[in-house]
Scaffold this motif. Structure first.
Motif, PDB file in Angstrom:
ATOM      1  N   LEU A   1       1.555   1.232  -4.174  1.00 49.32           N
ATOM      2  CA  LEU A   1       0.141   1.460  -4.520  1.00 49.32           C
ATOM      3  C   LEU A   1      -0.434   2.602  -3.688  1.00 49.32           C
ATOM      4  N   THR A   2      -1.379   3.326  -4.247  1.00 47.69           N
ATOM      5  CA  THR A   2      -2.086   4.355  -3.494  1.00 47.69           C
ATOM      6  C   THR A   2      -3.530   3.894  -3.259  1.00 47.69           C
ATOM      7  N   PRO A   3      -3.952   3.879  -2.014  1.00 46.62           N
ATOM      8  CA  PRO A   3      -5.320   3.405  -1.743  1.00 46.62           C
ATOM      9  C   PRO A   3      -6.362   4.468  -2.112  1.00 46.62           C
ATOM     10  N   GLU A   4      -7.575   4.040  -2.384  1.00 45.53           N
ATOM     11  CA  GLU A   4      -8.689   4.972  -2.597  1.00 45.53           C
ATOM     12  C   GLU A   4      -8.946   5.749  -1.320  1.00 45.53           C
ATOM     13  N   ARG A   5      -9.111   5.020  -0.217  1.00 42.10           N
ATOM     14  CA  ARG A   5      -9.377   5.659   1.073  1.00 42.10           C
ATOM     15  C   ARG A   5      -8.083   5.773   1.872  1.00 42.10           C
ATOM     16  N   THR A   6      -8.072   6.695   2.795  1.00 41.00           N
ATOM     17  CA  THR A   6      -6.922   6.837   3.672  1.00 41.00           C
ATOM     18  C   THR A   6      -6.852   5.663   4.644  1.00 41.00           C
ATOM     19  N   ILE A   7      -5.663   5.111   4.763  1.00 43.10           N
ATOM     20  CA  ILE A   7      -5.426   4.061   5.754  1.00 43.10           C
ATOM     21  C   ILE A   7      -4.763   4.728   6.955  1.00 43.10           C
ATOM     22  N   ARG A   8      -5.444   4.688   8.071  1.00 34.00           N
ATOM     23  CA  ARG A   8      -4.946   5.380   9.263  1.00 34.00           C
ATOM     24  C   ARG A   8      -4.494   4.345  10.300  1.00 34.00           C
ATOM     25  N   ILE A   9      -3.283   4.541  10.778  1.00 32.62           N
ATOM     26  CA  ILE A   9      -2.721   3.660  11.805  1.00 32.62           C
ATOM     27  C   ILE A   9      -2.733   4.439  13.120  1.00 32.62           C
ATOM     28  N   VAL A  10      -3.323   3.854  14.151  1.00 34.20           N
ATOM     29  CA  VAL A  10      -3.364   4.522  15.451  1.00 34.20           C
ATOM     30  C   VAL A  10      -2.673   3.660  16.506  1.00 34.20           C
ATOM     31  N   ALA A  11      -1.731   4.275  17.180  1.00 30.96           N
ATOM     32  CA  ALA A  11      -1.132   3.652  18.372  1.00 30.96           C
ATOM     33  C   ALA A  11      -1.825   4.311  19.568  1.00 30.96           C
TER      34      ALA A  11
END
Lengths: 477, 477
Positions: free
Chosen positions: A315-325
């Motif tokens: 699936l492609t999300p509408e908004r960007t999903i950002r993962i931060v370490a």
């Protein structure tokens, strides 16, 4: 589209200040497709071992990773490689410098009347003792408040011991009270001419593990070294003191603070169709004693794992999903603060943020910090998460330590509240190792984050109050 | 009187080899007065905190007390003072020398491919590494047997790692199997040219505590250093190895063996009316890491506490009740062996012996090593102890480690079998501290020992088979 909906709501609000609350409450954020997709992602998360595998990889291949250390640098490279392998896009390190501090030899012993070694560890940021250590008679205080109320003289050459206990709770609410002594004990001891400060570890276990953690002197004139005794050693010192004779202790701490060192955040994304962002993460650094499994390898595994579950769905999300370490959380939330500074101009595009940084226990509650007009959205989200055993929470979420900058800038945050009953048994000790993580629990966390982040990335509208809020006083007239 | 009864029984036996078994079984050891007194003593024990107080005193005022150390010497002085204060008579130290061994700095780390520290501790008796340590590739064996079966070449310059697990059991039966690797790993590694041996700790916990314990090289030509990894560190090494690359580890152990040092047993008595003796005790020494609470402060507290309960009753036993705080148990049962040698001429006057050395868990079983003609006496005793939750056991008691000499000389022994489910979580670790002892459990132990020792000191006859046993083969003809 989403902005249009918000604009309509704002227009309604301006026109009819009273009814807007109801109108907005009846405006669902989630359509059926999004809910169904979230449910499928949650199922996939429950069945997946990816969260556990990521923590295993980090804690095994890197181990302890103190902020600013060479190990933390290796952890950043690990995170870049892992995010890339998982399929995240725009993977990058965003570097910043941090003050570096390192522990060295640490030793303590009761010198008299009952000679024996004591197990302790320096608190992060503590100054060193002379190489021969400091030796002084122990003056015990039951609480930090008692020390703060003590006279300013009579402590010259002595070692202050703050023996305050921490309460075990599911939600970690005992931490705030207990942690105050971590900085306060050294500050108050120094003001009174003591040569060192000791505290009962900020922790809930009864094992021979001292708990470290950051302390701060603030602007005191006189910095004295400070260390935490393990709970059994604090008990021992207490028992020695109750026998009535003066108890003398020697403490040696060879800490060093050699200046600044590089740290950094590592970021990866699932690009969306808009320029809006949903951000989740954990912190990559750990204290130097354990291997940083529950604090916070778990948060890294849970949030990277959730991203992988979404990527695997196709699936492609509408908004960007950002993962931060995030880097350098333990020594002062450097990564979280840096992130908010770096993205200051974009924070209005941050729909919501959440950091997982409370171990790997089951999530039992969906806690929010949303605009008051958007509290029904908390209910909508919670209802979807409910099959995972997640109930409704209050609207006082912190979002996790590294959300400090975003939260301060008004970005809505969420805390997927984990059962922390055992968390402070392990927190900041040698014993924070992988074996303490239950694979089923971490899978439930991955499922919850995957479901939550998917819904947040695809909902209509946002969690913020409209720019101009109706004035309740006027409305009720 | 008691000897007279035995003589009668022996006469019956010689006259009628078959019926004597029944006749003796019907000859009760305990009269009603003795049973009633034992019951009152057991009640007093359950209500008393004396056992806990004694362990608290020893572990607080002395702490760790390694065999041959200055701390063990202070513990002997403590025991003399405590026994005297409790009201025991003939309090004395019986000194002997032991080989002394001490650990120094101990460090280990994975050098490559995943650099990080490992937590381990030298086994007692291990030789040192060079100061710079030894570095070698790890060769892992799942069991000691696998290592023993391995070829004799191909290990030059390597570090052997025996990763054998210990089974958790109530009765400690997992210990024997697991402990074999403590000596075996270094012996086998040395024969094969390895530079060091590591073992997974002999223990059942999953905390970051390595378990020490004595090892022995025997007459090997080549002694290599050996240390135990904590369970989480053994897990870590195992995971590192499963990733496929060679894993190199550096180990530094600065152990020293500077010759002999004084140790000794401390003895106190409740004098009886005859020259017969009932002996109970625990061992006074401990390993150097913890404060020796469950191993074996508990045994000291339980047996001295039982003596105090009897002294407070005002009763005088028929036989002398002797309490022994054995020295230097951990490094080779020196105290127990010395005791049996010193009293070799008096062992026929020793009616029964029992050492408490398995922690402070509830006693659940009365195990004996009695003559076969006296097994009904085990039942008699157990029936009196039953209200404490103590059931019947087999006739294969060891009597505890320091009964080795007495047992070998044919003195009957008893094991008041404690629940050791958690014992090997703590055994020989830093974490063996007072907080692990449940005051109610130790009171039950004191009650059981008081009841048992009172009955043994006042019963008719003894637990030995008559000097000449009926020959079963003949009797059945």
């Amino acid at each position: 589209m989403k902005f249009a909906a918000t604009a309509v709501a704002a227009a309604i609000m301006l026109a009819a200040p009273l009814s807007v609350w109801e109108a907005m409450a009846q405006d669902p954020a989630l359509d059926e497709d999004t809910i169904e997709q979230a449910e499928r992602l949650m199922d996939a998360g429950l069945d997946s071992t990816i969260g556990y595998e990521i923590v295993e990889s980090l804690t095994t291949e890197i181990g302890a990773r103190l902020a600013g250390s060479e190990a933390e640098a290796r952890a950043r490279d690990w995170a870049v490689a892992k995010m890339t392998a998982l399929g995240l896009a725009n993977v990058r390190i965003e570097p910043f410098d941090v003050p570096y501090w390192e522990r060295g030899i640490e030793e303590a012993a009761i010198v008299s009347p009952y000679p024996q070694t004591l197990e302790l560890t320096a608190l992060g940021g503590s100054v060193a003792t002379p190489v021969e250590g400091v030796t002084g008679e122990i003056v015990r205080f039951e609480t930090l408040a008692d020390l703060q109320d003590a006279p300013m003289t009579g402590f010259e050459g002595k070692i202050v011991f703050v023996d305050e206990y921490m309460t075990r709770t599911q939600d970690g609410s005992g931490y705030g009270v207990a942690v105050a002594k971590r900085s306060g004990a050294a500050v108050e001891a120094g003001k009174r001419g003591a040569v060192a400060a000791l505290i009962r570890s900020v922790g809930t276990d009864s094992h021979r593990f001292p708990h470290t953690g950051q302390m701060r002197y603030g602007d005191v004139d006189r910095k004295v070294p400070i260390a935490a005794l393990s709970a059994p050693d604090a008990d021992q010192l207490q028992r020695a003191l109750t026998r009535g004779e003066p108890v003398t202790v020697r403490v040696r701490l060879d800490t060093v603070s050699p200046g600044t060192r590089p740290s950094g955040n590592v970021i990866g994304e699932i690009p969306g169709r808009t320029d809006e962002i949903v951000v989740i993460g954990g912190h990559l650094d750990s204290w130097d004693l354990g291997t940083g499994a529950v604090d916070d390898g778990a948060g890294i595994g849970i949030t990277m794992g959730a991203a992988k579950i979404i990527l695997e769905s196709g699936l492609t999300p509408e908004r960007t999903i950002r993962i931060v370490a995030f880097g350098a959380e333990e020594i002062g939330l450097y990564g979280g603060i840096y992130y908010a500074e770096k993205y200051a101009a974009d924070l209005d595009k941050h729909i919501v943020g959440a950091e997982s940084d409370f171990g790997a226990g089951q999530i039992y509650q969906f806690q929010t910090r949303f605009g008051e007009t958007k509290l029904d959205r908390a209910k909508e989200f919670q209802r979807v998460l409910a099959p995972l055993g997640i109930g409704p929470g209050n609207n006082e979420a912190t979002g996790g330590p590294d959300m400090i900058g975003l939260r301060g800038a008004g970005v809505p945050v969420v805390t997927l509240k984990q059962n922390g009953w055992d968390y402070f048994d392990l927190h900041h000790t040698h014993d924070d190792t992988l074996d303490k993580i239950d694979p089923d629990n971490i899978a439930q966390n991955v499922a919850a984050y995957a479901g939550f982040v998917w819904m947040a990335a695809n909902m209509d509208g946002d969690f913020r109050d409209p720019v101009t809020l109706p004035v309740t006083g006027e409305a009720s007239q």
